[in-house]
Design a protein around this motif. Sequence first.
Motif, PDB file in Angstrom:
ATOM      1  N   ALA A  59       0.883  -1.208  -0.072  1.00 33.97           N
ATOM      2  CA  ALA A  59      -0.274  -0.137   0.110  1.00 33.97           C
ATOM      3  C   ALA A  59       0.758   1.329  -0.096  1.00 33.97           C
ATOM      4  O   ALA A  59       0.583   2.178  -0.713  1.00 33.97           O
ATOM      5  N   GLU A  60       2.018   1.444   0.855  1.00 32.98           N
ATOM      6  CA  GLU A  60       2.754   2.343   0.986  1.00 32.98           C
ATOM      7  C   GLU A  60       3.429   2.428  -0.623  1.00 32.98           C
ATOM      8  O   GLU A  60       3.843   3.712  -1.170  1.00 32.98           O
ATOM      9  N   TYR A  61       3.989   1.627  -1.125  1.00 34.40           N
ATOM     10  CA  TYR A  61       4.691   1.252  -2.547  1.00 34.40           C
ATOM     11  C   TYR A  61       3.761   2.144  -3.459  1.00 34.40           C
ATOM     12  O   TYR A  61       4.331   2.772  -4.226  1.00 34.40           O
ATOM     13  N   LEU A  62       2.708   1.825  -3.199  1.00 32.35           N
ATOM     14  CA  LEU A  62       1.678   2.434  -4.464  1.00 32.35           C
ATOM     15  C   LEU A  62       1.187   3.696  -4.008  1.00 32.35           C
ATOM     16  O   LEU A  62       0.204   4.492  -4.736  1.00 32.35           O
ATOM     17  N   GLY A  63       1.590   4.293  -2.859  1.00 27.09           N
ATOM     18  CA  GLY A  63       1.118   5.601  -2.522  1.00 27.09           C
ATOM     19  C   GLY A  63      -0.049   5.762  -1.769  1.00 27.09           C
ATOM     20  O   GLY A  63      -0.818   6.797  -1.636  1.00 27.09           O
ATOM     21  N   TYR A  64      -0.799   4.539  -1.297  1.00 24.75           N
ATOM     22  CA  TYR A  64      -1.981   4.631  -0.487  1.00 24.75           C
ATOM     23  C   TYR A  64      -1.839   5.015   0.703  1.00 24.75           C
ATOM     24  O   TYR A  64      -2.763   5.198   1.524  1.00 24.75           O
ATOM     25  N   MET A  65      -0.521   5.053   1.446  1.00 26.56           N
ATOM     26  CA  MET A  65      -0.186   5.666   2.659  1.00 26.56           C
ATOM     27  C   MET A  65       1.099   6.271   2.751  1.00 26.56           C
ATOM     28  O   MET A  65       1.891   5.589   1.627  1.00 26.56           O
ATOM     29  N   ASP A  66       1.360   7.092   3.479  1.00 23.65           N
ATOM     30  CA  ASP A  66       2.997   7.624   3.359  1.00 23.65           C
ATOM     31  C   ASP A  66       3.694   6.673   4.298  1.00 23.65           C
ATOM     32  O   ASP A  66       3.150   5.725   5.353  1.00 23.65           O
ATOM     33  N   LYS A  67       5.056   7.026   4.346  1.00 28.29           N
ATOM     34  CA  LYS A  67       5.766   6.231   4.952  1.00 28.29           C
ATOM     35  C   LYS A  67       5.774   6.538   6.547  1.00 28.29           C
ATOM     36  O   LYS A  67       5.619   5.226   7.100  1.00 28.29           O
ATOM     37  N   GLU A  68       5.209   7.484   7.038  1.00 26.14           N
ATOM     38  CA  GLU A  68       4.998   7.453   8.238  1.00 26.14           C
ATOM     39  C   GLU A  68       3.845   6.807   8.707  1.00 26.14           C
ATOM     40  O   GLU A  68       3.945   5.710  10.059  1.00 26.14           O
ATOM     41  N   GLU A  69       2.829   6.656   8.305  1.00 27.83           N
ATOM     42  CA  GLU A  69       1.853   5.877   8.487  1.00 27.83           C
ATOM     43  C   GLU A  69       1.867   4.383   8.422  1.00 27.83           C
ATOM     44  O   GLU A  69       1.682   3.522   9.183  1.00 27.83           O
ATOM     45  N   MET A  70       2.769   3.967   7.434  1.00 24.59           N
ATOM     46  CA  MET A  70       3.329   2.594   7.306  1.00 24.59           C
ATOM     47  C   MET A  70       4.176   2.238   8.640  1.00 24.59           C
ATOM     48  O   MET A  70       3.774   1.074   9.108  1.00 24.59           O
ATOM     49  N   ASP A  71       5.016   3.059   9.008  1.00 25.40           N
ATOM     50  CA  ASP A  71       5.632   2.760   9.884  1.00 25.40           C
ATOM     51  C   ASP A  71       4.777   2.350  11.330  1.00 25.40           C
ATOM     52  O   ASP A  71       5.043   1.586  12.096  1.00 25.40           O
ATOM     53  N   ARG A  72       3.949   3.251  11.648  1.00 26.98           N
ATOM     54  CA  ARG A  72       3.125   3.161  12.629  1.00 26.98           C
ATOM     55  C   ARG A  72       2.282   1.703  12.647  1.00 26.98           C
ATOM     56  O   ARG A  72       2.330   1.330  13.707  1.00 26.98           O
ATOM     57  N   ASN A  73       2.080   1.529  11.419  1.00 27.83           N
ATOM     58  CA  ASN A  73       1.203   0.282  11.077  1.00 27.83           C
ATOM     59  C   ASN A  73       1.993  -0.923  11.374  1.00 27.83           C
ATOM     60  O   ASN A  73       1.638  -1.984  11.928  1.00 27.83           O
ATOM     61  N   LEU A  74       3.294  -0.624  10.963  1.00 22.88           N
ATOM     62  CA  LEU A  74       4.051  -1.911  11.064  1.00 22.88           C
ATOM     63  C   LEU A  74       4.598  -2.187  12.406  1.00 22.88           C
ATOM     64  O   LEU A  74       4.800  -3.361  12.810  1.00 22.88           O
ATOM     65  N   ALA A  75       4.812  -1.001  13.130  1.00 23.64           N
ATOM     66  CA  ALA A  75       5.328  -1.352  14.488  1.00 23.64           C
ATOM     67  C   ALA A  75       4.747  -2.395  15.440  1.00 23.64           C
ATOM     68  O   ALA A  75       5.382  -3.245  15.929  1.00 23.64           O
ATOM     69  N   ASP A  76       3.353  -2.490  15.408  1.00 28.17           N
ATOM     70  CA  ASP A  76       2.591  -3.548  16.060  1.00 28.17           C
ATOM     71  C   ASP A  76       2.814  -4.682  15.519  1.00 28.17           C
ATOM     72  O   ASP A  76       2.824  -5.747  16.411  1.00 28.17           O
ATOM     73  N   LEU A  77       2.913  -4.842  14.343  1.00 29.03           N
ATOM     74  CA  LEU A  77       2.966  -5.991  13.664  1.00 29.03           C
ATOM     75  C   LEU A  77       4.489  -6.773  14.006  1.00 29.03           C
ATOM     76  O   LEU A  77       4.599  -7.813  14.331  1.00 29.03           O
ATOM     77  N   ASP A  78       5.310  -5.866  14.116  1.00 27.80           N
ATOM     78  CA  ASP A  78       6.695  -6.379  14.333  1.00 27.80           C
ATOM     79  C   ASP A  78       6.776  -6.905  15.871  1.00 27.80           C
ATOM     80  O   ASP A  78       7.331  -7.845  16.040  1.00 27.80           O
ATOM     81  N   GLN A  79       6.177  -6.211  16.653  1.00 28.41           N
ATOM     82  CA  GLN A  79       6.048  -6.622  17.929  1.00 28.41           C
ATOM     83  C   GLN A  79       5.500  -7.910  17.964  1.00 28.41           C
ATOM     84  O   GLN A  79       5.629  -8.959  18.749  1.00 28.41           O
ATOM     85  N   ALA A  80       4.111  -8.176  17.306  1.00 23.97           N
ATOM     86  CA  ALA A  80       3.541  -9.418  17.261  1.00 23.97           C
ATOM     87  C   ALA A  80       4.269 -10.407  16.821  1.00 23.97           C
ATOM     88  O   ALA A  80       4.294 -11.792  17.481  1.00 23.97           O
ATOM     89  N   LEU A  81       5.035 -10.063  15.755  1.00 23.62           N
ATOM     90  CA  LEU A  81       5.964 -11.301  15.133  1.00 23.62           C
ATOM     91  C   LEU A  81       7.079 -11.711  15.821  1.00 23.62           C
ATOM     92  O   LEU A  81       7.311 -12.697  16.041  1.00 23.62           O
ATOM     93  N   ASP A  82       7.838 -10.460  16.506  1.00 26.41           N
ATOM     94  CA  ASP A  82       8.693 -10.871  17.426  1.00 26.41           C
ATOM     95  C   ASP A  82       8.209 -11.622  18.715  1.00 26.41           C
ATOM     96  O   ASP A  82       8.956 -12.603  19.076  1.00 26.41           O
TER      97      ASP A  82
END
Lengths: 109, 525
Positions: B315-338
């Motif tokens: 979604a970020e690659y195609l411009g549907y969200m900016d990098k900041e929003e992506m990082d915010r979204n990914l942070a929770d998932l990072d934690q879950a995966l960790d």
Amino acid sequence: MNQINDRSRDIGAFVPAPDDDMIICRCEEITKGEIRKAVHDGMFTLTEIRRYLRTGMGLCQGQTCAKLVKGIVARELNISPAQLEPATSRVPMRPIEMHVLANEGKEDE
Amino acid sequence: MKRYDLIIVGAGPSGLSAAVEAAKRGLKTVVFDENEKPGGQLFKQIHKFFGSKEHKAKIRGFVIGEQLLKEADEAGVEVVLNATVIGLYQDKEVVVRIGEAVHHYKGDAVIIATGASENMVTFEGWTLPGVIGAGAAQTMMNLHGVKPGNKVLMLGSGNVGLVVSFQLLQCGCEVVALVDAAPKVGGYGVHAAKVARTGVPFYLSHTIVKAEGEECVTGVTIAEVDSHFRFIPGTEKHFDVDTICLAVGLSPMSQLLKMAGCEMEDNPKRGGQVPVCDEYGRTSLAGVFVAGDVSGIEEASSAMIEGRMAGIAAAEYLGYMDKEEMDRNLADLDQALDGLRQGMFAPKNRGKDIETTDEGIPVSKNLLKHGFVADEEIERFPGVTHAKGIHPVMECTQNIPCNPCQDACPKHCIRIGSNITALPAVEEGSECVGCGMCVASCSGQAIFLVDETYEEGYASITIPYEFLPLPVVGEKGDALGRDGSRVCEAQIIGVKSIPAFDKTNLLTMKVPAEYAMRARFYKKG
């Protein structure tokens, strides 16, 4: 140069083994002995083996035997399987009848 | 050529998860799958999953599949079934066989989530009918309701081999032996223990010499192997079987990526040929992402998180969200995966010999060698305590990422803490009411309720029981030990099945008091 492509390398003579008649590629019915002999015939890569014997060219497209063939060839060359480049991946990825492959679908929109 | 923002190949746990995240952000998303049903392997998983609440722990795999499909439907994902992707060309052109024609699609981004295929091993007679993959056995049993055989030998003690062995038992097959060439059980100890206590013998450092039979499998010979995996003469053992099940690992189905020109590597730690990618599934080709087993063999829970990550990255690659929003979204998932990648079975610990738990307790050697914790080893684990009256006994002896038992107890008797891989311990001063919620919540079926002073001279033991037909109250039979051998007579004094247990039935049996800490399974006499 990549060591496995060195054709002058001496891998010794083919030594028959008791399990040489075991089928490895089920679709094309290629045995372990045939694969080992092919290496001694000078087929040092998986792509060559595939063209020479048709291993992995049958219905399952190597889904079952690719890893097995790789192991056998690597052992014959006395290298790690990870050093062997897998055979080329190309279309069609799955077996498909020629009449379907030639039948271009109509545009949906 | 029909265009999509995002084309996903594979409607399994990772592909569907990716589709949900992308579609929610407005990407026009399509998922192609060659099977007639979506969900990949999820619908073959009838056991309760591990993890914590955010990983959908204690929910059965197929239910997670149903939830994921509903989520995808609500997000507006288009899922095309019986659609075989036969090629991935330059500029993300995806060629799909649908029905009797070949269709071309253009994706601005592509996520490959094709999963993995089963490995095979060769031995004399391996091509005989009756030698099947463990995945095939699961497909037969859990998708089609077909019993794979009557007497089965399982090769492979990883989680797949253990889980499928248990399912074979549930399906009414006799599992004559669980065999692995490795010297130690590869999967979770709790999975091994629930198979061992039914009486299945484990043969570690053993492998198959040959499958016997002319037209189909009629028997099998195994033998012990030395540290170089060579057979030790004179150690052969024969079993009459009609089915040999192979659970010897998985290989990523990464050929589409290789065809597309992604940089690939042969990485034994990830299961073989995998694309080089970053933690969010970005490959060397811009706009081509991967998720799930195709990028490295793990399991369904992490595949679903990886899928969500790849969907967000696309979604970020195609411009549907900016990098900041992506990082915010990914942070929770990072934690879950960790969280899932912690403990003794974490990817970073693969191949390591772990001698003690995080708590400093020596791990059970018997569990690794024979599939069950020995009677003399069990008392050293924090979940195993003695108390007056009914109390939980948690035979959870390895650091695995799982904590549903902690929340299951309404009386807060069970403590794991914030680190979900910690061993469960009994909270001091807490009072067990014997509701059984913890027993049913344990995905590893490792929690028992024990009342050592149930009656003069007798103890009661409540065990998780997922077999049919259910015993009836009053019935007498044998209590089996952790090793599956008979320890004493047992009488069934309670059978409890309520919706909250989600089909894990609770059997309560009465045994002589001295067997309270030994009897762990029930077999009809």
